[in-house]
Design a protein around this motif. Structure first.
Motif, PDB file in Angstrom:
ATOM      1  N   PHE A  51       0.811  -1.227   0.000  1.00 48.21           N
ATOM      2  CA  PHE A  51       0.000   0.000   0.000  1.00 48.21           C
ATOM      3  C   PHE A  51       0.843   1.276   0.000  1.00 48.21           C
ATOM      4  N   LYS A  52       2.153   1.107   0.009  1.00 41.06           N
ATOM      5  CA  LYS A  52       3.037   2.252   0.233  1.00 41.06           C
ATOM      6  C   LYS A  52       2.806   3.427  -0.724  1.00 41.06           C
ATOM      7  N   ASN A  53       2.597   3.131  -1.996  1.00 39.43           N
ATOM      8  CA  ASN A  53       2.467   4.221  -2.975  1.00 39.43           C
ATOM      9  C   ASN A  53       1.023   4.514  -3.364  1.00 39.43           C
ATOM     10  N   VAL A  54       0.100   3.981  -2.567  1.00 38.40           N
ATOM     11  CA  VAL A  54      -1.320   4.242  -2.821  1.00 38.40           C
ATOM     12  C   VAL A  54      -1.678   5.601  -2.225  1.00 38.40           C
ATOM     13  N   GLN A  55      -2.606   6.280  -2.852  1.00 40.86           N
ATOM     14  CA  GLN A  55      -2.987   7.629  -2.417  1.00 40.86           C
ATOM     15  C   GLN A  55      -3.382   7.675  -0.935  1.00 40.86           C
ATOM     16  N   ASP A  56      -2.967   8.747  -0.267  1.00 42.37           N
ATOM     17  CA  ASP A  56      -3.267   8.927   1.159  1.00 42.37           C
ATOM     18  C   ASP A  56      -4.768   8.888   1.430  1.00 42.37           C
ATOM     19  N   ALA A  57      -5.125   8.335   2.594  1.00 39.16           N
ATOM     20  CA  ALA A  57      -6.500   8.407   3.128  1.00 39.16           C
ATOM     21  C   ALA A  57      -7.556   7.846   2.195  1.00 39.16           C
ATOM     22  N   THR A  58      -7.237   6.747   1.504  1.00 40.02           N
ATOM     23  CA  THR A  58      -8.214   6.199   0.554  1.00 40.02           C
ATOM     24  C   THR A  58      -8.676   4.778   0.869  1.00 40.02           C
ATOM     25  N   ILE A  59      -7.936   4.040   1.695  1.00 43.34           N
ATOM     26  CA  ILE A  59      -8.208   2.605   1.825  1.00 43.34           C
ATOM     27  C   ILE A  59      -8.964   2.254   3.111  1.00 43.34           C
ATOM     28  N   ASP A  60     -10.067   1.502   2.935  1.00 42.36           N
ATOM     29  CA  ASP A  60     -10.779   0.886   4.057  1.00 42.36           C
ATOM     30  C   ASP A  60     -10.367  -0.585   4.049  1.00 42.36           C
ATOM     31  N   LEU A  61      -9.554  -0.967   5.010  1.00 42.36           N
ATOM     32  CA  LEU A  61      -8.949  -2.308   4.997  1.00 42.36           C
ATOM     33  C   LEU A  61      -9.578  -3.205   6.056  1.00 42.36           C
ATOM     34  N   THR A  62      -9.935  -4.422   5.642  1.00 40.18           N
ATOM     35  CA  THR A  62     -10.419  -5.439   6.583  1.00 40.18           C
ATOM     36  C   THR A  62      -9.483  -6.642   6.503  1.00 40.18           C
ATOM     37  N   LEU A  63      -8.958  -7.061   7.644  1.00 39.02           N
ATOM     38  CA  LEU A  63      -8.098  -8.243   7.693  1.00 39.02           C
ATOM     39  C   LEU A  63      -8.806  -9.319   8.505  1.00 39.02           C
TER      40      LEU A  63
END
Length: 210
Positions: A51-63
């Motif tokens: 996720f390092k180069n993914v745009q800031d504040a965009t991901i809702d992650l469920t693990l």
């Protein structure tokens, strides 16, 4: 939670990497990964890298599935907007530290949290935790789970298990640190609850989740 997300099962670091890459390429922001229950350092750090180069504040992650977020596991992950950890029972030191755009943490089964786990999560608004029995580090002596900024938690709505007990901080000679342990007194019948205080921090609100 994240209704448009597809659950992706990924066990090895390579599978995790390519699954996230594919989802990001498809412009998905709600991402659900089903991991092995013993997923550890390697797998969690692979998630962080992916996720390092993914745009800031965009991901809702469920693990789903994994039981622990190890020390430093997802730290400085600026893409994270929210994280849902339904099966996690332990969150390690600095595990989500400096996830500066993270607004919500939901970990309803967590019972153990180590120092600085949520340090410098400057935009946190809502935190849901399980029945805590072992919390390392305290605010007064440095090392509290929400870090050193006493004002940070005043913006957070905290939700705890209705069975949560009042926690008391004591110095542990073996580990040379302060550890919060349950006292046997019901938290939701205590003055701390009336004042919106938990683990020495002041919260915007504290309530129990059913």
């Amino acid at each position: 939670y994240a209704l448009d997300a597809t659950v992706i099962s990924a066990n090895s670091a390579e599978e995790i990497k390519s699954a996230i890459k594919q989802e990001v390429a498809n412009s998905k922001t709600a991402i659900m990964l089903n991991l092995a229950s013993d997923a550890g350092d390697n797998e969690i750090k692979t998630i962080r890298e992916a996720f390092k180069n993914v745009q800031d504040a965009t991901i809702d992650l469920t693990l789903i599935g994994c039981k622990e977020i190890p020390a430093d596991g997802l730290k400085e992950l600026k893409a994270l907007k929210s994280i849902f950890l339904p099966d996690v029972t332990k969150i390690g030191m600095n595990a989500l530290s400096r996830c500066v755009y993270l607004e919500e943490i939901c970990a309803p089964n967590v019972s153990a949290i180590d120092e600085y786990a949520f340090n410098r999560c400057d935009y946190l608004k809502k935190v849901t935790l399980g029945e805590l029995t072992d919390v390392k580090g305290d605010d007064e002596h440095g090392g509290g789970i929400f870090g050193l900024d006493p004002y940070l938690t005043q913006n957070i709505d905290l939700e705890l298990s209705e069975n949560q007990e009042v926690m008391k901080s004591e110095f542990d000679e073996n580990s040379y640190q302060y550890i919060w342990k349950p006292t046997g007194e019901k938290y939701f019948a205590s003055p701390d609850y009336d004042n919106g205080i938990f683990l020495g921090y002041q919260f915007n609100s504290v309530k129990s989740w059913e």
